[in-house]
Design an enzyme around this catalytic site. Sequence first.
Site, short mmCIF file in Angstrom:
data_model
loop_
_atom_site.label_atom_id
_atom_site.label_comp_id
_atom_site.label_asym_id
_atom_site.label_seq_id
_atom_site.Cartn_x
_atom_site.Cartn_y
_atom_site.Cartn_z
N SER A 97 -14.51 -105.22 -33.52
CA SER A 97 -13.05 -104.99 -32.65
C SER A 97 -12.89 -106.57 -32.74
O SER A 97 -12.42 -107.32 -33.51
CB SER A 97 -13.50 -104.34 -31.38
OG SER A 97 -12.64 -104.09 -30.73
N ASP A 227 -10.22 -93.77 -34.71
CA ASP A 227 -10.31 -94.79 -33.92
C ASP A 227 -9.23 -94.88 -32.96
O ASP A 227 -7.96 -95.17 -33.34
CB ASP A 227 -10.55 -96.35 -34.53
CG ASP A 227 -10.73 -97.22 -33.64
OD1 ASP A 227 -10.27 -97.43 -32.55
OD2 ASP A 227 -11.50 -98.22 -34.35
N HIS A 256 -14.10 -95.50 -32.33
CA HIS A 256 -14.14 -97.21 -32.32
C HIS A 256 -15.49 -97.69 -32.15
O HIS A 256 -15.95 -98.78 -32.59
CB HIS A 256 -13.38 -97.53 -31.17
CG HIS A 256 -13.04 -99.10 -30.98
ND1 HIS A 256 -12.47 -99.73 -32.06
CD2 HIS A 256 -13.32 -100.04 -30.22
CE1 HIS A 256 -12.52 -101.05 -31.70
NE2 HIS A 256 -12.85 -101.43 -30.69
#
Length: 280
Positions: A97, A227, A256
């Site tokens: 991320s 995600d 995610h």
Amino acid sequence: MATLTVKDGTRLFYKDWGPRDAQPIVFHHGWPLSSDDWDNQMLFFLAKGYRVVAHDRRGHGRSDQTDTGNEMDTYAADVAELADALDLKNAVHIGHSTGGGEVIRYVARSTPGRVAKAVLLGAVPPIMLATERYPGGLPMSIFDGFREALSRNRAQFFLDVPSGPFYGFNRDAAEVSEGLIRNWWRQGMMGGTKAHYDCITAFSETDFTEDLQAVTVPVLLMHGEDDQVVPIEASARIAVKLLPNGALKTYPGLSHGMFATHPDLINADLLAFIKGENLA
């Protein structure tokens, strides 16, 4: 606790496990978490004989709760200082991320010989925010909502995110892990709210186009097709086209936080990429 004091006086907490002469794997966590988010992967690769390193980004975890420097250029500079201090060579950098943005900016500017490969997992590049160049991104209202929720009640916000979209626990067939939710909350609440607030701008508005284009080492993008935090169509599917030496592996139905919900699957693919083998 192992800490490094960087040039502006900020103390960064880090972990450095395993043989010092083994190939290093460096893990970069997402917002608003800490190096603890990589516990499973660090133990896995340590058992495989690698040297594993992870730090708490400034303002996060056990590092200083900074009110300045909470942006990508400083994050990457902090990583460079850590790599120099630990003399990390031929390293594999893995970022999730926000950590994926940190990785690609660091690698694009790294000293030759420091980096062998990189992995961007559910990562934010090229940019999360919708812009003229990338109109498929998310609207500013999403990130304004993050800032408002964090300012109003950070503790509740940090329960809502992992209970819902982060791990896909809002899906009908999800196997909800209360432990993952509580651990996410624990990590988040360890950090500083000012750094967390500033980092929303860092992860949403930083354009990594030039960084992606500049990186010539092999880069693997791994992304869950479900995600809900960093949608794949506006991130990995675009980023892979900008990389001179990039590859994309997608995971149907995964979220995610897929490296936490499906560590055996993700660890096997990470190991195959690091060893230069074909991914399943």
